[in-house]
Design a protein around this motif. Structure first.
Motif, PDB file in Angstrom:
ATOM      1  N   SER A 175       0.384   4.391   0.176  1.00  9.85           N
ATOM      2  CA  SER A 175       0.183   5.529   1.079  1.00  9.85           C
ATOM      3  C   SER A 175       0.544   5.180   2.514  1.00  9.85           C
ATOM      4  CB  SER A 175      -1.244   6.072   0.967  1.00  9.85           C
ATOM      5  OG  SER A 175      -2.171   5.023   1.017  1.00  9.85           O
ATOM      6  N   THR A 176       0.417   3.896   2.892  1.00 15.99           N
ATOM      7  CA  THR A 176       0.712   3.531   4.289  1.00 15.99           C
ATOM      8  C   THR A 176       2.003   2.717   4.442  1.00 15.99           C
ATOM      9  OG1 THR A 176      -0.517   1.466   4.076  1.00 15.99           O
ATOM     10  CG2 THR A 176      -1.773   3.414   4.794  1.00 15.99           C
TER      11      THR A 176
ATOM     12  N   ASN B  37       0.869  -1.176   0.000  1.00 13.12           N
ATOM     13  CA  ASN B  37       0.000   0.000   0.000  1.00 13.12           C
ATOM     14  C   ASN B  37       0.909   1.231   0.000  1.00 13.12           C
ATOM     15  OD1 ASN B  37      -1.558   2.259   0.866  1.00 13.12           O
ATOM     16  ND2 ASN B  37      -3.106   0.861   1.681  1.00 13.12           N
TER      17      ASN B  37
HETATM   18  C1  LIG Z   1      -4.152   1.846   1.683  1.00 13.37           C
HETATM   19  O1  LIG Z   1      -4.455   2.122   3.017  1.00 13.37           O
HETATM   20  C2  LIG Z   1      -5.408   3.156   3.162  1.00 13.37           C
HETATM   21  C3  LIG Z   1      -5.519   3.493   4.656  1.00 13.37           C
HETATM   22  O2  LIG Z   1      -5.722   2.316   5.417  1.00 13.37           O
HETATM   23  C4  LIG Z   1      -6.740   2.679   2.584  1.00 13.37           C
HETATM   24  O3  LIG Z   1      -7.699   3.715   2.697  1.00 13.37           O
HETATM   25  C5  LIG Z   1      -6.519   2.350   1.117  1.00 13.37           C
HETATM   26  O4  LIG Z   1      -7.712   1.808   0.578  1.00 13.37           O
HETATM   27  C6  LIG Z   1      -5.388   1.345   0.964  1.00 13.37           C
HETATM   28  N1  LIG Z   1      -5.086   1.172  -0.440  1.00 13.37           N
HETATM   29  C7  LIG Z   1      -5.076  -0.009  -1.011  1.00 13.37           C
HETATM   30  C8  LIG Z   1      -4.715  -0.031  -2.456  1.00 13.37           C
HETATM   31  O5  LIG Z   1      -5.321  -1.034  -0.420  1.00 13.37           O
END
Ligand SMILES: *[C@@H]1O[C@H](CO)[C@@H](O)[C@H](O)[C@H]1NC(C)=O
Ligand SMILES: *[C@@H]1O[C@H](CO)[C@@H](O)[C@H](O)[C@H]1NC(C)=O
Length: 427
Positions: free
Chosen positions: A288-289, A286
């Motif tokens: 962003s995290t 992921n």
């Molecule tokens: C990544 O993590 C964020 C925060 O938990 C979430 O909103 C998002 O859907 C995630 N992205 C994916 C591609 O899983």
């Protein structure tokens, strides 16, 4: 009572053999029958050379090598260097395999130009007084249009393992200017780093129980953790705040000997060596995290050490085909040599797979290599493994890292206890 103990022992042994029987059989108990050398690009005697520091012999025992890329305005690759971290003193100080005898002599950084083939020693500027330097995993962020790059190096210092942050400036490429020493109680056994930005990275910790533990634990527990492939190690993500404070989180736990780590070029995937299981784990990332989700595991025919994503997206994996030989070389046993092996791992397209789904995992693969990976590691549905280089150690031994420059088709390999860097050119 005796019956109970025997039962428990048998169950533990069965679990051990089930989990790591393949590795015990092929990479510990028997010596793989490797050729003197094989290179996928042609006759190794014509294609491969070993570059050395002819004067002081300091390009020795290089655990990690990494590309330092210089990009132009359009993010195209303009120049590429290989940065080498070499510790000729490794036989006196190795916090992963032992011994812990003498941390005093400094290790060396070198810069190799992939264009001219020239070698330059890199000086450590502004380095803290009295602080040891024993590089293991390292990575440098690409330089964009001449901007300086952040460089991170895992450092096996005497008191504990730290991560050193430097700046490399393309206008003075042979000076690594020290910025800060990163330290944390979470840095139990850092081994390899993979950058996610100029100031954040993944870091693997290879053992929960380390050589640094007081006697007799330091000499026994890490060996048990390794041999039994106990899933006690982990991958963490670290972000550095502008004031130098660290945000640390564990993103994958329960890995047997987490070693080399790499992030794919598009940032969506992370690969991690599970050394004592003889497998490479792939995770979806992921972005962003920085959290990870396990996606695949691919068996390789050796104990995988460092890994890198090549320009074309293949994962290049390098490691140790026979563990007792590496231990013998580390212990300075007369005449000891230890083998080398580098492979590429590529995802298989769904159409190839669909042709014969049922028998696909039973297929033989990597049939060009003198010792096919197929003879040791079972095929998987999702990926194809192919040998790029292998050697019984007489031509080049103890391979720890392999880099592929897809533009030129050049392979670079460094050895944990080998002299010089192997460079194999294209046809
Ligand atoms: C990544 O993590 C964020 C925060 O938990 C979430 O909103 C998002 O859907 C995630 N992205 C994916 C591609 O899983
Ligand atoms: C690690 O050792 C350094 C000295 O080299 C010390 O400053 C630092 O506090 C130590 N870190 C930990 C987490 O103990």
């Amino acid at each position: 009572m005796v019956y109970k103990v025997v039962t428990i022992f048998t169950v533990l042994l069965a679990v051990l053999i089930y989990r790591s029987g393949r590795v015990l059989k092929h990479n510990v108990l028997s010596l793989p029958s490797l050729p003197e050398a094989y290179y996928i690009g042609g006759d190794y005697k014509e294609r491969c050379t070993i570059v050395r520091d002819e004067t002081a012999n300091t390009i020795n025992y290089c655990e990690d090598i990494t590309f330092w890329d210089h990009l132009d305005e359009q993010d195209r690759l303009a120049r590429r260097f290989v940065l080498l971290g070499c510790d000729p003193n490794r036989k006196a100080w190795n916090t992963v395999m032992g011994p812990l005898r003498d941390p005093e002599p400094f290790a060396f950084l070198w810069l190799y130009s992939t264009e001219s083939g020239s070698l330059h020693p890199v000086t450590l500027d502004n380095y803290p007084k009295g602080h040891d330097f024993h590089p293991l995993g390292m990575e440098v962020y690409p330089s964009k249009v001449g901007a300086p790059s952040n460089l991170f190096i895992v450092n096996h210092a005497r008191a504990n393992t730290t991560i050193e942050q430097f700046v490399l400036d393309p206008t003075q490429p042979t000076r690594a200017v020290h910025v800060r020493t990163l330290t944390s109680p979470y840095f139990v056994s850092p081994n390899s780093v993979a950058l996610t930005s100029p100031t954040s990275f993944y870091v693997s910790n290879d053992h929960l129980m380390t050589r640094r533990l007081p006697s007799p634990f330091g000499k026994t527990l890490p060996v048990i953790e390794s041999l039994a492939a106990l899933p006690f190690s982990w991958l963490a993500h670290v972000t550095i705040s502008p004031d130098g404070a660290l945000q640390h989180k564990i993103v994958a736990f329960g890995v047997p000997f987490a070693n080399g780590v790499a992030v794919s070029h598009d940032g969506s995937q992370v690969a991690l060596s599970a050394t004592t299981l003889g497998e490479v784990y792939f995770y979806d990332r992921n972005q962003s995290t920085d959290d990870l989700k396990f996606s695949h595991s691919v068996p390789v025919p050796f104990l995988p050490d460092n890994i890198m994503y090549a320009d074309d997206g293949a994962l290049i994996v390098t490691g140790h085909p026979h563990f007792p030989s590496v231990a013998a070389v580390a212990a300075n046993k007369p005449g000891a040599k230890a083998a080398s092996w580098t492979v590429s791992i590529r995802p298989i397209s769904d159409t190839t797979r669909a042709k014969s789904e049922k028998d696909f995992v039973k297929r033989a693969y990597d049939l060009r290599a003198p010792l096919s990976a197929s003879a040791i590691a079972p095929a998987v549905l999702t990926h194809e493994v192919e040998t790029l280089f292998q050697s019984d150690g007489s031509v080049f031994g103890t391979s720890a890292t392999g880099l592929v420059d897809t533009r030129t088709g050049t392979l670079y390999v460094s050895g944990l206890y080998e002299e010089g860097m192997l460079v194999c050119g294209p046809k």
